[in-house]
Design a protein around this motif. Sequence first.
Motif, mmCIF file in Angstrom:
data_model
loop_
_atom_site.group_PDB
_atom_site.id
_atom_site.type_symbol
_atom_site.label_atom_id
_atom_site.label_comp_id
_atom_site.label_asym_id
_atom_site.label_seq_id
_atom_site.Cartn_x
_atom_site.Cartn_y
_atom_site.Cartn_z
ATOM 1 N N ALA A 16 0.852 -1.188 0.000
ATOM 2 C CA ALA A 16 0.000 0.000 0.000
ATOM 3 C C ALA A 16 0.888 1.239 0.000
ATOM 4 N N ASP A 17 1.533 1.480 -1.133
ATOM 5 C CA ASP A 17 2.477 2.586 -1.290
ATOM 6 C C ASP A 17 2.321 3.127 -2.707
ATOM 7 N N LEU A 18 2.167 4.428 -2.834
ATOM 8 C CA LEU A 18 1.948 5.015 -4.162
ATOM 9 C C LEU A 18 3.096 4.739 -5.136
ATOM 10 N N GLU A 19 4.279 4.456 -4.635
ATOM 11 C CA GLU A 19 5.394 4.143 -5.531
ATOM 12 C C GLU A 19 5.166 2.845 -6.306
ATOM 13 N N VAL A 20 4.256 2.006 -5.825
ATOM 14 C CA VAL A 20 3.980 0.737 -6.501
ATOM 15 C C VAL A 20 3.219 0.954 -7.810
ATOM 16 N N VAL A 21 2.592 2.109 -7.986
ATOM 17 C CA VAL A 21 1.797 2.365 -9.194
ATOM 18 C C VAL A 21 2.677 2.284 -10.440
ATOM 19 N N GLY A 22 3.837 2.896 -10.418
ATOM 20 C CA GLY A 22 4.755 2.832 -11.556
ATOM 21 C C GLY A 22 5.228 1.419 -11.808
ATOM 22 N N ALA A 23 5.514 0.685 -10.746
ATOM 23 C CA ALA A 23 5.939 -0.717 -10.895
ATOM 24 C C ALA A 23 4.808 -1.552 -11.488
ATOM 25 N N ALA A 24 3.575 -1.300 -11.082
ATOM 26 C CA ALA A 24 2.426 -2.038 -11.618
ATOM 27 C C ALA A 24 2.279 -1.777 -13.114
ATOM 28 N N ARG A 25 2.459 -0.531 -13.534
ATOM 29 C CA ARG A 25 2.381 -0.216 -14.969
ATOM 30 C C ARG A 25 3.452 -0.989 -15.744
ATOM 31 N N ARG A 26 4.671 -1.016 -15.227
ATOM 32 C CA ARG A 26 5.762 -1.726 -15.887
ATOM 33 C C ARG A 26 5.470 -3.228 -15.970
ATOM 34 N N LEU A 27 5.011 -3.823 -14.876
ATOM 35 C CA LEU A 27 4.687 -5.252 -14.859
ATOM 36 C C LEU A 27 3.606 -5.591 -15.882
ATOM 37 N N VAL A 28 2.583 -4.746 -15.950
ATOM 38 C CA VAL A 28 1.481 -4.973 -16.891
ATOM 39 C C VAL A 28 1.988 -4.931 -18.329
ATOM 40 N N ARG A 29 2.777 -3.914 -18.661
ATOM 41 C CA ARG A 29 3.324 -3.820 -20.030
ATOM 42 C C ARG A 29 4.155 -5.050 -20.371
ATOM 43 N N GLU A 30 5.019 -5.473 -19.441
ATOM 44 C CA GLU A 30 5.878 -6.637 -19.685
ATOM 45 C C GLU A 30 5.062 -7.903 -19.926
ATOM 46 N N VAL A 31 4.030 -8.107 -19.122
ATOM 47 C CA VAL A 31 3.189 -9.300 -19.275
ATOM 48 C C VAL A 31 2.428 -9.266 -20.594
ATOM 49 N N LEU A 32 1.872 -8.125 -20.943
ATOM 50 C CA LEU A 32 1.095 -8.046 -22.184
ATOM 51 C C LEU A 32 1.977 -8.261 -23.410
ATOM 52 N N VAL A 33 3.199 -7.770 -23.386
ATOM 53 C CA VAL A 33 4.135 -8.022 -24.486
ATOM 54 C C VAL A 33 4.454 -9.517 -24.545
ATOM 55 N N ALA A 34 4.710 -10.125 -23.387
ATOM 56 C CA ALA A 34 5.011 -11.562 -23.350
ATOM 57 C C ALA A 34 3.836 -12.397 -23.853
ATOM 58 N N TRP A 35 2.626 -11.934 -23.595
ATOM 59 C CA TRP A 35 1.432 -12.640 -24.055
ATOM 60 C C TRP A 35 1.110 -12.351 -25.516
ATOM 61 N N GLY A 36 1.839 -11.425 -26.136
ATOM 62 C CA GLY A 36 1.594 -11.109 -27.537
ATOM 63 C C GLY A 36 0.345 -10.287 -27.771
ATOM 64 N N ILE A 37 -0.026 -9.477 -26.807
ATOM 65 C CA ILE A 37 -1.227 -8.650 -26.936
ATOM 66 C C ILE A 37 -0.911 -7.209 -26.538
ATOM 67 N N SER A 38 0.229 -6.724 -27.021
ATOM 68 C CA SER A 38 0.683 -5.381 -26.658
ATOM 69 C C SER A 38 -0.189 -4.274 -27.236
ATOM 70 N N ALA A 39 -1.040 -4.574 -28.212
ATOM 71 C CA ALA A 39 -1.905 -3.548 -28.810
ATOM 72 C C ALA A 39 -2.891 -2.968 -27.796
ATOM 73 N N VAL A 40 -3.174 -3.691 -26.747
ATOM 74 C CA VAL A 40 -4.111 -3.218 -25.730
ATOM 75 C C VAL A 40 -3.362 -2.707 -24.483
ATOM 76 N N ALA A 41 -2.037 -2.664 -24.545
ATOM 77 C CA ALA A 41 -1.220 -2.306 -23.379
ATOM 78 C C ALA A 41 -1.517 -0.904 -22.851
ATOM 79 N N GLU A 42 -1.704 0.080 -23.722
ATOM 80 C CA GLU A 42 -1.963 1.440 -23.246
ATOM 81 C C GLU A 42 -3.262 1.497 -22.445
#
Length: 132
Positions: A16-42
């Motif tokens: 529960a720390d606002l600094e985790v928001v940036g890390a969450a965005r990075r994790l999401v982008r990485e997973v979506l690229v790995a899943w081959g669905i980066s078109a919906v990443a934004e």
Amino acid sequence: MKTPRKALEAYWDLPADLEVVGAARRLVREVLVAWGISAVAEDVTMVVSELVSNAVVHGKAPITLSLHRHGRIVCGEVTDHSIVWPSPLPAGPDSEHGRGLAIVTAYADRWGVESAPEGKTVWFVCVEPGSR
């Protein structure tokens, strides 16, 4: 006849720390690229950013973020231990807060809130452009 692809899933326990928001965005982008669905990443990244921010500021730890891919559809959930459901706040042109749920509505194809065993889950669905 094709066999349906198994849904891909990713889960994270977040502090529960606002600094985790940036890390969450990075994790999401990485997973979506790995899943081959980066078109919906934004879209997914914007929704996750707002929902994780809301959980940190207005919710109660622990916070969990999960993503599930079903073909060209990404479903996500942010769960926290607060029973207070999100509600839109009035936001004037100079307001610093109050636009989060409007952003979620703009970027997600659908979203909602459900009671969780000890709190609530805010869920969303984002469909890859061209698949709608």
